[in-house]
Design a protein around this motif. Structure first.
Motif, PDB file in Angstrom:
ATOM      1  N   GLN A  46       0.824  -1.202   0.000  1.00  0.00           N
ATOM      2  CA  GLN A  46       0.000   0.000   0.000  1.00  0.00           C
ATOM      3  C   GLN A  46       0.866   1.263   0.000  1.00  0.00           C
ATOM      4  O   GLN A  46       0.569   2.219  -0.721  1.00  0.00           O
ATOM      5  N   HIS A  47       1.897   1.263   0.798  1.00  0.00           N
ATOM      6  CA  HIS A  47       2.794   2.414   0.891  1.00  0.00           C
ATOM      7  C   HIS A  47       3.431   2.702  -0.467  1.00  0.00           C
ATOM      8  O   HIS A  47       3.413   3.836  -0.954  1.00  0.00           O
ATOM      9  N   THR A  92       1.284   6.444  -7.134  1.00  0.00           N
ATOM     10  CA  THR A  92       0.101   7.096  -7.697  1.00  0.00           C
ATOM     11  C   THR A  92      -0.027   8.564  -7.286  1.00  0.00           C
ATOM     12  O   THR A  92      -0.631   9.350  -8.006  1.00  0.00           O
ATOM     13  N   VAL A  93       0.522   8.922  -6.151  1.00  0.00           N
ATOM     14  CA  VAL A  93       0.382  10.296  -5.663  1.00  0.00           C
ATOM     15  C   VAL A  93       1.645  11.093  -5.966  1.00  0.00           C
ATOM     16  O   VAL A  93       1.670  11.936  -6.856  1.00  0.00           O
ATOM     17  N   THR A 115      -6.259  -3.751  -0.357  1.00  0.00           N
ATOM     18  CA  THR A 115      -7.053  -2.680   0.241  1.00  0.00           C
ATOM     19  C   THR A 115      -8.561  -2.825   0.094  1.00  0.00           C
ATOM     20  O   THR A 115      -9.297  -2.187   0.828  1.00  0.00           O
ATOM     21  N   THR A 135       0.938   3.919  -3.091  1.00  0.00           N
ATOM     22  CA  THR A 135       0.565   5.314  -2.827  1.00  0.00           C
ATOM     23  C   THR A 135       1.653   6.268  -3.295  1.00  0.00           C
ATOM     24  O   THR A 135       1.359   7.304  -3.921  1.00  0.00           O
TER      25      THR A 135
END
Length: 193
Positions: free
Chosen positions: A60-61, A67-68, A84, A64
């Motif tokens: 997840q980290h 994507t960010v 998720t 992220t």
């Protein structure tokens, strides 16, 4: 205070030793993982990340950061953590079994040319192995992050970055370090920063 000062120092000493060993052990595999990531993203594909427990958190980290942003604002890099969606996770686990958790999502979301990165500190997580098998069978690049001896991921995930340690905490520390390094290197290589 119940902790002895030598515990504090010994944890740092072990961390630094594993970091130095990892730096030497996975240099070429890291370069190969960066090349696979570039190939997938430049062709319009995505990066699928997955693992259990702390490795789920790492997936997840990293997704992220991609994507960010990692270093600064820039165009997004397509990445998904398959850890998720609680409805999908519980339905797959209940209806098909926990071993199918990632394979089923890869079958639904993966496309040839995508990159699947399985994360398992032991290399022995059945659902991570099944996810990598499905990815490979579908024409995705199947890569991985592991520790110890790589377990069942050896020969299945290429490249496979094996952290040379038997301590789960140290392996996880190196996995997130390598994941963040991948984000930074990918941003630079794609000319996004």
């Amino acid at each position: 205070m119940t902790e002895k000062p030598d515990f504090y120092d010994s944890e740092f000493d072990e961390h630094f030793a594993v970091a130095a060993a990892t730096r030497d052990a996975v240099r070429s595999e890291f370069t190969e993982l960066l090349e696979c990531s570039l190939k997938a993203t430049q062709a319009g594909g995505k990066i699928l990340l997955f693992g259990n427990g702390g490795s789920a958190g790492d997936a997840q980290h990293i997704a992220t950061e991609l994507t960010v942003r990692y270093v600064q604002d820039r165009a997004p890099i397509a990445a998904i953590a398959l850890t998720t969606d609680t409805s999908a996770l519980t339905a797959i686990g209940n209806d098909m079994g926990f071993d199918a958790l990632f394979a089923r999502q890869i079958a639904a979301l993966g496309r040839p040319g995508d990159l699947a990165i399985g994360i398992s500190t032991s290399g022995r997580s059945p659902n991570v192995i099944e996810g990598l098998k499905t990815a490979k069978a579908m024409g995705l690049q199947a890569a991985g992050l592991s520790g110890r001896d790589g377990g069942g991921m050896v020969g299945l995930a290429t490249p496979l970055l094996i952290v040379p340690s038997n301590t789960t905490a140290r392996i996880q520390e190196m996995h997130i370090t390598l994941g963040q390094m991948l984000c930074g290197a990918l941003e630079k290589e794609l000319g996004l920063i």
